[in-house]
Motif scaffolding. Structure first.
Motif, PDB file in Angstrom:
ATOM      1  N   LYS A   1       0.808  -1.218   0.000  1.00 39.78           N
ATOM      2  CA  LYS A   1       0.000   0.000   0.000  1.00 39.78           C
ATOM      3  C   LYS A   1       0.844   1.272   0.000  1.00 39.78           C
ATOM      4  O   LYS A   1       0.348   2.347   0.343  1.00 39.78           O
ATOM      5  CB  LYS A   1      -0.983   0.009   1.184  1.00 39.78           C
ATOM      6  CG  LYS A   1      -1.962  -1.156   1.161  1.00 39.78           C
ATOM      7  CD  LYS A   1      -2.967  -1.074   2.293  1.00 39.78           C
ATOM      8  CE  LYS A   1      -3.924  -2.244   2.231  1.00 39.78           C
ATOM      9  NZ  LYS A   1      -4.930  -2.216   3.313  1.00 39.78           N
ATOM     10  N   ILE A   2       2.101   1.137  -0.363  1.00 41.86           N
ATOM     11  CA  ILE A   2       2.968   2.312  -0.553  1.00 41.86           C
ATOM     12  C   ILE A   2       3.379   2.321  -2.024  1.00 41.86           C
ATOM     13  O   ILE A   2       3.993   1.356  -2.500  1.00 41.86           O
ATOM     14  CB  ILE A   2       4.214   2.246   0.356  1.00 41.86           C
ATOM     15  CG1 ILE A   2       3.781   2.193   1.830  1.00 41.86           C
ATOM     16  CG2 ILE A   2       5.125   3.441   0.108  1.00 41.86           C
ATOM     17  CD1 ILE A   2       4.928   1.980   2.793  1.00 41.86           C
ATOM     18  N   PRO A   3       2.988   3.349  -2.785  1.00 47.28           N
ATOM     19  CA  PRO A   3       3.308   3.366  -4.220  1.00 47.28           C
ATOM     20  C   PRO A   3       4.806   3.170  -4.461  1.00 47.28           C
ATOM     21  O   PRO A   3       5.641   3.627  -3.684  1.00 47.28           O
ATOM     22  CB  PRO A   3       2.835   4.753  -4.669  1.00 47.28           C
ATOM     23  CG  PRO A   3       1.839   5.179  -3.648  1.00 47.28           C
ATOM     24  CD  PRO A   3       2.284   4.568  -2.355  1.00 47.28           C
ATOM     25  N   ASP A   4       5.115   2.462  -5.545  1.00 50.06           N
ATOM     26  CA  ASP A   4       6.522   2.170  -5.856  1.00 50.06           C
ATOM     27  C   ASP A   4       7.364   3.421  -5.919  1.00 50.06           C
ATOM     28  O   ASP A   4       8.538   3.418  -5.523  1.00 50.06           O
ATOM     29  CB  ASP A   4       6.605   1.417  -7.190  1.00 50.06           C
ATOM     30  CG  ASP A   4       6.046   0.008  -7.083  1.00 50.06           C
ATOM     31  OD1 ASP A   4       5.867  -0.468  -5.946  1.00 50.06           O
ATOM     32  OD2 ASP A   4       5.789  -0.611  -8.129  1.00 50.06           O
ATOM     33  N   ALA A   5       6.771   4.519  -6.396  1.00 48.44           N
ATOM     34  CA  ALA A   5       7.536   5.758  -6.530  1.00 48.44           C
ATOM     35  C   ALA A   5       7.961   6.305  -5.167  1.00 48.44           C
ATOM     36  O   ALA A   5       8.924   7.074  -5.082  1.00 48.44           O
ATOM     37  CB  ALA A   5       6.701   6.799  -7.273  1.00 48.44           C
ATOM     38  N   GLU A   6       7.268   5.921  -4.090  1.00 46.61           N
ATOM     39  CA  GLU A   6       7.586   6.418  -2.754  1.00 46.61           C
ATOM     40  C   GLU A   6       8.137   5.308  -1.855  1.00 46.61           C
ATOM     41  O   GLU A   6       8.386   5.536  -0.677  1.00 46.61           O
ATOM     42  CB  GLU A   6       6.324   7.011  -2.112  1.00 46.61           C
ATOM     43  CG  GLU A   6       5.680   8.116  -2.945  1.00 46.61           C
ATOM     44  CD  GLU A   6       4.331   8.543  -2.389  1.00 46.61           C
ATOM     45  OE1 GLU A   6       4.043   8.164  -1.235  1.00 46.61           O
ATOM     46  OE2 GLU A   6       3.572   9.221  -3.099  1.00 46.61           O
ATOM     47  N   ASP A   7       8.298   4.098  -2.407  1.00 45.78           N
ATOM     48  CA  ASP A   7       8.713   2.921  -1.641  1.00 45.78           C
ATOM     49  C   ASP A   7      10.218   2.728  -1.766  1.00 45.78           C
ATOM     50  O   ASP A   7      10.739   2.538  -2.876  1.00 45.78           O
ATOM     51  CB  ASP A   7       7.971   1.689  -2.167  1.00 45.78           C
ATOM     52  CG  ASP A   7       8.012   0.522  -1.193  1.00 45.78           C
ATOM     53  OD1 ASP A   7       8.981   0.427  -0.433  1.00 45.78           O
ATOM     54  OD2 ASP A   7       7.061  -0.297  -1.206  1.00 45.78           O
ATOM     55  N   ALA A   8      10.924   2.782  -0.631  1.00 41.66           N
ATOM     56  CA  ALA A   8      12.377   2.585  -0.677  1.00 41.66           C
ATOM     57  C   ALA A   8      12.738   1.142  -1.009  1.00 41.66           C
ATOM     58  O   ALA A   8      13.855   0.869  -1.452  1.00 41.66           O
ATOM     59  CB  ALA A   8      12.997   2.991   0.667  1.00 41.66           C
ATOM     60  N   CYS A   9      11.808   0.225  -0.792  1.00 48.41           N
ATOM     61  CA  CYS A   9      12.019  -1.194  -1.128  1.00 48.41           C
ATOM     62  C   CYS A   9      10.790  -1.671  -1.907  1.00 48.41           C
ATOM     63  O   CYS A   9       9.928  -2.368  -1.352  1.00 48.41           O
ATOM     64  CB  CYS A   9      12.206  -2.029   0.134  1.00 48.41           C
ATOM     65  SG  CYS A   9      13.563  -1.495   1.208  1.00 48.41           S
ATOM     66  N   PRO A  10      10.663  -1.305  -3.186  1.00 51.29           N
ATOM     67  CA  PRO A  10       9.423  -1.590  -3.934  1.00 51.29           C
ATOM     68  C   PRO A  10       9.160  -3.063  -4.171  1.00 51.29           C
ATOM     69  O   PRO A  10       8.037  -3.440  -4.504  1.00 51.29           O
ATOM     70  CB  PRO A  10       9.630  -0.847  -5.256  1.00 51.29           C
ATOM     71  CG  PRO A  10      11.113  -0.723  -5.390  1.00 51.29           C
ATOM     72  CD  PRO A  10      11.643  -0.575  -4.004  1.00 51.29           C
ATOM     73  N   ASP A  11      10.163  -3.936  -4.011  1.00 56.21           N
ATOM     74  CA  ASP A  11       9.971  -5.364  -4.249  1.00 56.21           C
ATOM     75  C   ASP A  11       9.897  -6.176  -2.964  1.00 56.21           C
ATOM     76  O   ASP A  11       9.843  -7.410  -3.009  1.00 56.21           O
ATOM     77  CB  ASP A  11      11.104  -5.904  -5.131  1.00 56.21           C
ATOM     78  CG  ASP A  11      11.067  -5.299  -6.526  1.00 56.21           C
ATOM     79  OD1 ASP A  11       9.984  -5.341  -7.150  1.00 56.21           O
ATOM     80  OD2 ASP A  11      12.098  -4.765  -6.975  1.00 56.21           O
ATOM     81  N   ALA A  12       9.923  -5.512  -1.813  1.00 49.78           N
ATOM     82  CA  ALA A  12       9.818  -6.185  -0.525  1.00 49.78           C
ATOM     83  C   ALA A  12       8.841  -5.412   0.346  1.00 49.78           C
ATOM     84  O   ALA A  12       9.055  -4.229   0.620  1.00 49.78           O
ATOM     85  CB  ALA A  12      11.181  -6.291   0.161  1.00 49.78           C
ATOM     86  N   ALA A  13       7.755  -6.059   0.756  1.00 53.04           N
ATOM     87  CA  ALA A  13       6.715  -5.373   1.527  1.00 53.04           C
ATOM     88  C   ALA A  13       7.239  -4.973   2.895  1.00 53.04           C
ATOM     89  O   ALA A  13       7.969  -5.727   3.546  1.00 53.04           O
ATOM     90  CB  ALA A  13       5.498  -6.271   1.678  1.00 53.04           C
TER      91      ALA A  13
END
Length: 523
Positions: free
Chosen positions: A337-349
């Protein structure tokens, strides 16, 4: 054919005249041989939530709706033969159809949001009356009905200029093909047609509908108008549960009825006969499956008007309006629920974090105690949450919800903030009890004495390596009965503290003053 008796459909024959060789009798016989229809239920299309009336509907999109229905209709007193003498006196000559069980098989399809086509076929499963053999009245023969037969095929075409649940307007027509059995009183061998107009609505926990059925020939006095009708079917239901609707479904119909006559040179007389049925109904819906129960009395003299009617209806409605596709949002590959653009780890929840470098990254919890390592003061040892940063996540050996760094008595359960017992402290090989355990009167422990025993039980539970505690009770100077009752009071407290019976012993000592209680550890 004429119907006069209050709760039953009738056909009648005039008497008081000689019929032998008369042409009128032959005309009347031919009229009876054309058939009589007792199938007057005429259920609605199976996608309707009502028995007779067309119900509220909501337009579907990108799909074709379909429905299948099967109903079982029991009617009592559907057809009676009545003779009428010259003075107008009536006599029931026979009841050709006393009990009837009919099935109605139907289906409908909605190829366009505003158009529905349906078919329905009645089937007589069981019919009986009181005729043991054919009845001959003035050249007209009334036969016992066949117990099984097929009725006239009905086809319907309905348009919905207004098609919403809040308000639905329906206009259309229905047609009957004369393919049924006259021997079972399920067909009169006439091609019939009716115009249908209906309104319906569903708002919140209430739904209703009314449909008018009008045969154009009802208003025209021509040959072939016998049996034509105008009718009104209504329904009103309240939602009693998420799957359950209850209500009333009254119906009213007027029929053109042509009577048999034996007077030569005269046209057979006709009249308007009624059919009124105030039925109660229960409707249950389980997904696309619908189950309905309806029942109630019938009034009126039309052929097929019952004294009582009960209906079980089953229907399945499929297709319809699909669920709208959810609008696509920003990419979130790890579904945290954190957009990839704002996610420091987009491939790990991972959880949200005020630090942009940690936002959306998984948090480690080596000891599995539900406290993230960065917040855990003892990350290698599972523990409990605590407000103190120095103690949060540290072990709690005595299970008093105080971690060891802030627990002044880590092996003895006690209340915050210190975590120490108030009355019974473990000192070496024994428990130090302050104030001493006392009995207020007889075998009744004082509140402080009971609390001290409860603390002893809690300390024993928190220290499984301590095998057993020996509790001594002084009996000097009191009766054996009182000593036994005091011993039972002590045992009751220890058991209530969930202390296993093999982890304590109670010793009665006559060298101790009565009421004195001591506790020591047995290794």
């Amino acid at each position: 054919m004429r119907a006069r008796q209050g709760w039953a459909g009738l056909f009648a024959f005039a008497t008081g005249f000689s019929l032998a060789g008369s042409s009128s009798a032959q005309v009347n016989k031919a009229r009876l041989d054309e058939g009589i229809r007792i199938d007057q239920l005429q259920p609605a299309s199976p996608e309707s939530p009502f028995l007779r009336a067309l119900g509220p509907h909501e337009k579907g999109t990108n799909t074709i709706e379909f429905a299948f229905g099967l109903s079982f209709d029991y009617g009592m007193g559907l057809l009676k033969a009545v003779t009428i003498d010259g003075q107008g006196g009536e006599t029931i000559a026979a009841t050709p159809v006393q009990n009837a069980l009919l099935a109605h098989v139907g289906g409908s399809i909605t190829p366009l949001p505003w158009l529905t086509v349906d078919l329905a076929l009645p089937v007589g499963l069981f019919l009986n009356g009181d005729l043991q053999e054919s009845l001959d009245r003035y050249g007209v023969i009334i036969r016992q009905p066949e117990t099984f037969g097929v009725g006239d095929l009905r086809a319907g075409l309905h348009f919905r200029p207004v098609d919403t649940k809040a308000f639905t307007f329906v206009a259309g027509a229905r047609f009957w093909a004369p393919v049924g059995s006259t021997a079972s009183f399920l067909s009169d061998k006439r091609l019939r047609a009716e115009v249908d107009l209906g309104v319906a609505s569903e708002k919140g926990s209430f739904r209703w509908g009314c449909t008018a059925f009008v045969s154009p020939l009802f208003f025209i006095d021509v040959a072939g108008s016998d049996g034509e009708r105008i009718a009104l079917a209504c329904a009103a239901q309240l939602r009693a549960a998420s799957f359950l609707w209850v209500g009333l479904e009254p119906s009213f119909a007027m029929f053109n009825q042509t009577h048999a006559s034996v007077e030569e040179g005269k046209d057979p007389p006709s009249s308007i006969d009624l059919q009124i049925e105030p039925l109660a109904s229960v409707r249950m819906a389980f997904g696309g499956m619908q189950v309905g129960l309806s029942g109630g009395p019938g009034f009126g003299g039309a052929a097929g008007a019952p004294g009582f009617r009960g209906v079980l209806s089953l229907a399945y409605v499929g297709g319809g309006k699909p669920k709208p596709m959810a609008p696509k949002g920003p990419s979130d590959r790890d579904l945290d629920k954190i957009p990839d653009a704002e996610d420091a780890c987009p491939d790990a929840a991972g959880p949200d974090n005020a630090d942009p470098k940690e936002r959306g990254c998984p948090s480690t919890d080596k000891d599995g105690d539900g406290i993230r390592d960065e917040e855990d003061a003892c990350p290698q040892s599972p523990g409990v949450k605590h407000a103190s940063a120095e103690a949060n996540g540290c072990p709690d050996v005595d299970n008093d919800q105080l971690p060891e760094p802030v627990d002044k008595c880590p092996t003895e359960p006690g209340p915050a903030p210190e975590g120490c017992p108030k009355y019974a402290r473990l000192k070496g090989e024994s428990f130090e009890i302050k104030p001493p355990i006392k009995f207020s009167t007889g075998d009744q422990l004082t509140p402080e004495g009971q609390a001290a025993l409860e603390e002893i039980a809690a300390t024993m539970r928190a220290n499984p390596k301590i095998e057993q505690v020996s509790v001594s009770l002084g009996t000097k100077g009191v009766s054996a009965d009182l000593s036994d009752r005091r011993a039972q009071a002590i045992i009751f407290v220890l058991r209530s503290g969930s202390l296993d019976s093999n982890r304590y012993e109670l010793v009665l000592r006559d060298d101790l003053r009565a009421g004195t209680v001591q506790a020591r550890i047995i290794k």
